[in-house]
Design an enzyme around this catalytic site. Structure first.
Site, PDB file in Angstrom:
ATOM      1  N   SER A  12       0.818  -1.223   0.000  1.00  8.48           N
ATOM      2  CA  SER A  12       0.000   0.000   0.000  1.00  8.48           C
ATOM      3  C   SER A  12       0.846   1.266   0.000  1.00  8.48           C
ATOM      4  CB  SER A  12      -0.906   0.013   1.228  1.00  8.48           C
ATOM      5  OG  SER A  12      -1.579  -1.212   1.368  1.00  8.48           O
TER       6      SER A  12
HETATM    7  N1  SAH Z   1      -1.032  -4.983   3.800  1.00 10.25           N
HETATM    8  C1  SAH Z   1      -0.227  -5.301   2.635  1.00 10.25           C
HETATM    9  C2  SAH Z   1      -0.851  -4.877   1.323  1.00 10.25           C
HETATM   10  C3  SAH Z   1      -1.953  -5.770   0.983  1.00 10.25           C
HETATM   11  S1  SAH Z   1      -2.398  -5.956  -0.696  1.00 10.25           S
HETATM   12  C4  SAH Z   1       1.157  -4.715   2.747  1.00 10.25           C
HETATM   13  O1  SAH Z   1       1.434  -3.994   3.706  1.00 10.25           O
HETATM   14  O2  SAH Z   1       1.989  -5.018   1.880  1.00 10.25           O
HETATM   15  C5  SAH Z   1      -3.863  -6.879  -0.373  1.00 10.25           C
HETATM   16  C6  SAH Z   1      -3.621  -8.300   0.010  1.00 10.25           C
HETATM   17  O3  SAH Z   1      -4.861  -8.841   0.425  1.00 10.25           O
HETATM   18  C7  SAH Z   1      -3.135  -9.163  -1.139  1.00 10.25           C
HETATM   19  O4  SAH Z   1      -1.933  -9.778  -0.797  1.00 10.25           O
HETATM   20  C8  SAH Z   1      -4.268 -10.171  -1.340  1.00 10.25           C
HETATM   21  O5  SAH Z   1      -3.819 -11.447  -1.748  1.00 10.25           O
HETATM   22  C9  SAH Z   1      -4.889 -10.202   0.043  1.00 10.25           C
HETATM   23  N2  SAH Z   1      -6.266 -10.675   0.128  1.00 10.25           N
HETATM   24  C10 SAH Z   1      -7.302 -10.428  -0.711  1.00 10.25           C
HETATM   25  N3  SAH Z   1      -8.424 -11.018  -0.269  1.00 10.25           N
HETATM   26  C11 SAH Z   1      -8.081 -11.660   0.900  1.00 10.25           C
HETATM   27  C12 SAH Z   1      -8.798 -12.447   1.858  1.00 10.25           C
HETATM   28  N4  SAH Z   1     -10.096 -12.730   1.726  1.00 10.25           N
HETATM   29  N5  SAH Z   1      -8.136 -12.928   2.924  1.00 10.25           N
HETATM   30  C13 SAH Z   1      -6.822 -12.673   3.106  1.00 10.25           C
HETATM   31  N6  SAH Z   1      -6.090 -11.941   2.234  1.00 10.25           N
HETATM   32  C14 SAH Z   1      -6.713 -11.425   1.151  1.00 10.25           C
END
Ligand code: SAH
Length: 218
Positions: free
Chosen positions: A66
């Site tokens: 992010s």
């Molecule tokens: N917090 C992260 C950025 C997240 S990007 C950081 O600091 O780098 C969003 C993430 O959410 C992705 O890796 C995606 O695979 C995950 N995601 C999407 N749907 C999800 C779900 N239902 N449960 C867990 N992870 C999920």
């Protein structure tokens, strides 16, 4: 955690902190955590020179780390106290989890992509952060450790996932982007009583989709 040694990124990191302050981030604990967690370790090696740009950057499995301003807003809105139990949905690179751990929170983070989870777990461990990384569908939360003082969803949801709202302590906050696949509005949902919640808007965001039973279809 240890104070960080001098790095080639010090100048860029200070510039980012100045920008975040200018954009209204005032919580010193959040700013200190962003100052301490080495974001260059959470981006792909060939993108390290952009680690302190205020932008989201690609990671593996078509996901993103992010934008720092979004991390700052969301973390500030969670109102994390040392020792607080925080659930993160969407581990991704592990950066947001590291920020929370750096602030003294006890962090449980769920990721649906096993490879991303494994990489993040290793990275966090190498950097000395103790985070419980789990693989699964975070839209249903994790009842095993509920209730949580705070829950942070770092993927874009079609609506506030109800199981998450129900896994908060009374007084706890859920920060979640709600919208479509391209753009969302960040909300902070506060559980005010056993069966009562309030919500306020924090601003716009652009996350990859939250996929799961209480999210989007794959
Ligand atoms: N917090 C992260 C950025 C997240 S990007 C950081 O600091 O780098 C969003 C993430 O959410 C992705 O890796 C995606 O695979 C995950 N995601 C999407 N749907 C999800 C779900 N239902 N449960 C867990 N992870 C999920």
């Amino acid at each position: 955690m240890r104070p960080r040694p001098t790095t080639p990124y010090d100048h860029q990191r200070l510039a980012l902190l100045a920008l975040l302050r200018e954009r209204g981030i005032s919580d010193t604990a959040v700013l200190q955590a962003i100052d301490t967690v080495p974001r260059e370790h959470f981006v792909q090696a060939f993108m390290r020179n952009r680690a302190y740009d205020d932008t989201a950057l690609p990671i593996d499995d078509r996901q993103t780390i992010s934008q720092p301003h979004t991390v700052a807003i969301m973390t500030q809105s969670l109102m994390v106290r040392p020792g607080a139990k925080i659930l993160e949905i969407g581990t991704g690179s592990g950066y947001q989890a590291a920020i929370l751990a750096q602030m003294g929170a006890r962090v449980i983070s769920i990721e649906r992509h096993p490879r991303l989870s494994q990489q993040a777990r290793q990275r966090l461990q190498d950097l000395g952060y103790s985070v419980e990384c789990r693989v699964g569908d975070g839209t249903i939360g994790y009842s095993g450790q509920a209730p949580y003082d705070g829950i942070i969803v770092t993927a874009g949801a079609p609506d506030v996932p109800e199981p998450l709202a129900r896994q908060l302590v009374v007084g706890g906050h859920l920060v979640v982007p709600v919208g479509d696949h391209q753009q969302q509005t960040l909300y902070r949902v506060t559980r005010t009583d056993h069966d009562a919640w309030t919500a306020n808007e924090l601003g716009p965001a652009a996350f990859v989709p939250l996929i799961g039973v209480e999210g989007w279809d794959e």
